[in-house]
Design a protein around this motif. Sequence first.
Motif, PDB file in Angstrom:
ATOM      1  N   ARG A 139       0.833  -1.210   0.000  1.00 44.17           N
ATOM      2  CA  ARG A 139       0.000   0.000   0.000  1.00 44.17           C
ATOM      3  C   ARG A 139       0.863   1.254   0.000  1.00 44.17           C
ATOM      4  NH1 ARG A 139      -2.570  -1.160   4.098  1.00 44.17           N
ATOM      5  NH2 ARG A 139      -1.483   0.093   5.651  1.00 44.17           N
ATOM      6  N   VAL A 140       1.922   1.260   0.821  1.00 42.39           N
ATOM      7  CA  VAL A 140       2.822   2.408   0.887  1.00 42.39           C
ATOM      8  C   VAL A 140       3.518   2.601  -0.460  1.00 42.39           C
ATOM      9  CG1 VAL A 140       4.948   3.287   1.918  1.00 42.39           C
ATOM     10  CG2 VAL A 140       3.182   2.297   3.377  1.00 42.39           C
ATOM     11  N   ALA A 141       3.960   1.487  -1.070  1.00 44.23           N
ATOM     12  CA  ALA A 141       4.641   1.578  -2.362  1.00 44.23           C
ATOM     13  C   ALA A 141       3.717   2.166  -3.426  1.00 44.23           C
ATOM     14  CB  ALA A 141       5.129   0.195  -2.792  1.00 44.23           C
ATOM     15  N   ARG A 142       2.457   1.743  -3.422  1.00 45.18           N
ATOM     16  CA  ARG A 142       1.503   2.266  -4.404  1.00 45.18           C
ATOM     17  C   ARG A 142       1.242   3.760  -4.190  1.00 45.18           C
ATOM     18  NH1 ARG A 142      -1.078  -1.405  -7.567  1.00 45.18           N
ATOM     19  NH2 ARG A 142      -0.653  -3.598  -7.078  1.00 45.18           N
ATOM     20  N   GLU A 143       1.163   4.156  -2.926  1.00 48.65           N
ATOM     21  CA  GLU A 143       0.937   5.571  -2.631  1.00 48.65           C
ATOM     22  C   GLU A 143       2.121   6.416  -3.105  1.00 48.65           C
ATOM     23  OE1 GLU A 143       0.277   5.526   1.546  1.00 48.65           O
ATOM     24  OE2 GLU A 143      -1.817   4.858   1.391  1.00 48.65           O
ATOM     25  N   ARG A 144       3.327   5.916  -2.889  1.00 49.30           N
ATOM     26  CA  ARG A 144       4.511   6.657  -3.335  1.00 49.30           C
ATOM     27  C   ARG A 144       4.589   6.691  -4.861  1.00 49.30           C
ATOM     28  NH1 ARG A 144       8.826   3.946   0.952  1.00 49.30           N
ATOM     29  NH2 ARG A 144       8.162   5.139   2.784  1.00 49.30           N
ATOM     30  N   TYR A 145       4.310   5.549  -5.486  1.00 50.59           N
ATOM     31  CA  TYR A 145       4.395   5.468  -6.947  1.00 50.59           C
ATOM     32  C   TYR A 145       3.385   6.403  -7.599  1.00 50.59           C
ATOM     33  CZ  TYR A 145       4.784   3.413 -11.596  1.00 50.59           C
ATOM     34  OH  TYR A 145       4.993   3.231 -12.942  1.00 50.59           O
ATOM     35  N   ALA A 146       2.235   6.574  -6.962  1.00 51.78           N
ATOM     36  CA  ALA A 146       1.190   7.452  -7.503  1.00 51.78           C
ATOM     37  C   ALA A 146       1.637   8.906  -7.565  1.00 51.78           C
ATOM     38  CB  ALA A 146      -0.084   7.325  -6.669  1.00 51.78           C
ATOM     39  N   GLN A 147       2.680   9.262  -6.796  1.00 49.04           N
ATOM     40  CA  GLN A 147       3.184  10.636  -6.787  1.00 49.04           C
ATOM     41  C   GLN A 147       4.042  10.956  -8.017  1.00 49.04           C
ATOM     42  OE1 GLN A 147       5.192  11.583  -3.076  1.00 49.04           O
ATOM     43  NE2 GLN A 147       3.914  10.138  -1.983  1.00 49.04           N
ATOM     44  N   LEU A 148       4.483   9.922  -8.748  1.00 48.36           N
ATOM     45  CA  LEU A 148       5.369  10.153  -9.894  1.00 48.36           C
ATOM     46  C   LEU A 148       4.603  10.765 -11.064  1.00 48.36           C
ATOM     47  CD1 LEU A 148       7.507   6.873 -10.059  1.00 48.36           C
ATOM     48  CD2 LEU A 148       7.946   8.959  -8.758  1.00 48.36           C
ATOM     49  N   SER A 149       5.282  11.643 -11.784  1.00 48.76           N
ATOM     50  CA  SER A 149       4.708  12.178 -13.018  1.00 48.76           C
ATOM     51  C   SER A 149       4.789  11.092 -14.097  1.00 48.76           C
ATOM     52  CB  SER A 149       5.481  13.412 -13.475  1.00 48.76           C
ATOM     53  OG  SER A 149       6.799  13.037 -13.870  1.00 48.76           O
ATOM     54  N   GLU A 150       4.088  11.327 -15.191  1.00 47.17           N
ATOM     55  CA  GLU A 150       4.124  10.361 -16.289  1.00 47.17           C
ATOM     56  C   GLU A 150       5.554  10.167 -16.795  1.00 47.17           C
ATOM     57  OE1 GLU A 150       2.202   9.687 -20.763  1.00 47.17           O
ATOM     58  OE2 GLU A 150       1.453  11.280 -19.454  1.00 47.17           O
ATOM     59  N   ARG A 151       6.307  11.256 -16.925  1.00 50.85           N
ATOM     60  CA  ARG A 151       7.689  11.160 -17.405  1.00 50.85           C
ATOM     61  C   ARG A 151       8.557  10.403 -16.402  1.00 50.85           C
ATOM     62  NH1 ARG A 151       9.389  11.157 -22.178  1.00 50.85           N
ATOM     63  NH2 ARG A 151       9.001  13.332 -22.779  1.00 50.85           N
ATOM     64  N   LEU A 190      10.027   7.968  -4.272  1.00 52.50           N
ATOM     65  CA  LEU A 190       9.838   6.558  -3.909  1.00 52.50           C
ATOM     66  C   LEU A 190      10.611   6.181  -2.646  1.00 52.50           C
ATOM     67  CD1 LEU A 190      10.064   4.856  -7.434  1.00 52.50           C
ATOM     68  CD2 LEU A 190       8.026   5.578  -6.180  1.00 52.50           C
ATOM     69  N   GLN A 191      11.422   7.108  -2.157  1.00 51.19           N
ATOM     70  CA  GLN A 191      12.258   6.889  -0.974  1.00 51.19           C
ATOM     71  C   GLN A 191      13.126   5.627  -1.154  1.00 51.19           C
ATOM     72  OE1 GLN A 191      10.304   7.382   2.843  1.00 51.19           O
ATOM     73  NE2 GLN A 191       8.847   8.855   1.991  1.00 51.19           N
ATOM     74  N   ALA A 192      13.664   5.497  -2.372  1.00 47.80           N
ATOM     75  CA  ALA A 192      14.574   4.397  -2.688  1.00 47.80           C
ATOM     76  C   ALA A 192      16.005   4.905  -2.574  1.00 47.80           C
ATOM     77  CB  ALA A 192      14.309   3.872  -4.094  1.00 47.80           C
ATOM     78  N   GLN A 201      11.497  -3.190  -4.671  1.00 48.51           N
ATOM     79  CA  GLN A 201      10.213  -2.714  -4.156  1.00 48.51           C
ATOM     80  C   GLN A 201       9.240  -2.269  -5.240  1.00 48.51           C
ATOM     81  OE1 GLN A 201      11.084   0.334  -1.259  1.00 48.51           O
ATOM     82  NE2 GLN A 201      11.707  -1.140   0.300  1.00 48.51           N
ATOM     83  N   TYR A 202       9.768  -1.893  -6.425  1.00 52.89           N
ATOM     84  CA  TYR A 202       8.873  -1.265  -7.393  1.00 52.89           C
ATOM     85  C   TYR A 202       8.836  -1.919  -8.767  1.00 52.89           C
ATOM     86  CZ  TYR A 202       8.538   2.453  -3.948  1.00 52.89           C
ATOM     87  OH  TYR A 202       8.295   3.154  -2.794  1.00 52.89           O
ATOM     88  N   ALA A 203       9.685  -2.899  -9.036  1.00 49.40           N
ATOM     89  CA  ALA A 203       9.718  -3.492 -10.381  1.00 49.40           C
ATOM     90  C   ALA A 203       8.361  -4.065 -10.781  1.00 49.40           C
ATOM     91  CB  ALA A 203      10.797  -4.570 -10.458  1.00 49.40           C
ATOM     92  N   ALA A 204       7.721  -4.803  -9.868  1.00 46.54           N
ATOM     93  CA  ALA A 204       6.432  -5.408 -10.190  1.00 46.54           C
ATOM     94  C   ALA A 204       5.373  -4.339 -10.428  1.00 46.54           C
ATOM     95  CB  ALA A 204       5.992  -6.346  -9.059  1.00 46.54           C
ATOM     96  N   LEU A 205       5.408  -3.280  -9.630  1.00 47.06           N
ATOM     97  CA  LEU A 205       4.440  -2.200  -9.771  1.00 47.06           C
ATOM     98  C   LEU A 205       4.645  -1.442 -11.083  1.00 47.06           C
ATOM     99  CD1 LEU A 205       2.109  -0.924  -8.255  1.00 47.06           C
ATOM    100  CD2 LEU A 205       3.737   0.569  -7.091  1.00 47.06           C
ATOM    101  N   ILE A 206       5.912  -1.231 -11.445  1.00 50.41           N
ATOM    102  CA  ILE A 206       6.227  -0.542 -12.697  1.00 50.41           C
ATOM    103  C   ILE A 206       5.770  -1.392 -13.880  1.00 50.41           C
ATOM    104  CG2 ILE A 206       8.140   0.170 -14.183  1.00 50.41           C
ATOM    105  CD1 ILE A 206       9.600   1.029 -11.558  1.00 50.41           C
ATOM    106  N   ALA A 207       6.012  -2.706 -13.790  1.00 54.06           N
ATOM    107  CA  ALA A 207       5.584  -3.599 -14.867  1.00 54.06           C
ATOM    108  C   ALA A 207       4.057  -3.605 -14.992  1.00 54.06           C
ATOM    109  CB  ALA A 207       6.103  -5.009 -14.599  1.00 54.06           C
ATOM    110  N   GLU A 208       3.381  -3.595 -13.847  1.00 54.60           N
ATOM    111  CA  GLU A 208       1.917  -3.569 -13.821  1.00 54.60           C
ATOM    112  C   GLU A 208       1.384  -2.303 -14.471  1.00 54.60           C
ATOM    113  OE1 GLU A 208      -1.191  -2.637 -10.303  1.00 54.60           O
ATOM    114  OE2 GLU A 208       0.120  -4.341  -9.923  1.00 54.60           O
TER     115      GLU A 208
END
Length: 213
Positions: A139-151, A190-192, A201-208
């Motif tokens: 859930r935290v990862a999705r919330e952080r990922y949602a903050q990214l711009s399209e670029r 993403l606090q990576a 932490q984010y490869a699967a989410l990025i692929a999704e």
Amino acid sequence: MNATPSPLSPLVHLVDDDEAVRASLALLISTVGLRVQGWSDPQVFLREFPRQDIGAIVLDVRMPGMSGLAVLEALAAQGADQPVIMLTGHGTVDMCRRAFKGGAAEFLEKPVDDEALLEALQNAVRQHVRSRERLSADRVARERYAQLSEREREVAGLIVEGLTNKEIGRALALSPRTVETHRANLFAKLQAESLAQLVRQYAALIAEDGGTP
């Protein structure tokens, strides 16, 4: 030595219509530091038990009004994630098969062996803690990922694919300096702290998300 349950310790829901059984099992379970809440009516339990609790469920198979197997099916239908340990005094192979097919973590026969029950409960609670931790992290990862711009998402996808800044710049028609800026921004959002952490932490989410253009 007996462990006194803390108010913050995991909670075991004990569903059995026999008051004497509930009392003896509650006493046993409390010796390993787990809290216990007893339920005599399975339908009331299904209506009222708090889904957010960390812990496990001990469920008798034979109860008047609603069988333990029916309760197990209802829990699955409601999306409850607490591990369930089934108890029965009259176990059959078919009953055991149905319990495991329904998602039970363990199936034990009465009179239940104290050590077997406590071991099953402690394993179930550990499993539930890990499951909730994974859900929380996701859930935290999705919330952080949602903050990214399209670029930034495009850059993240190419980073995960292993491209260098220069290669990302060519792929997206960006200058290396701009790529570096996007890279720094997305790592911060993403606090990576490293590429390895980003991938883990984010490869699967990025692929999704389809991360690459």
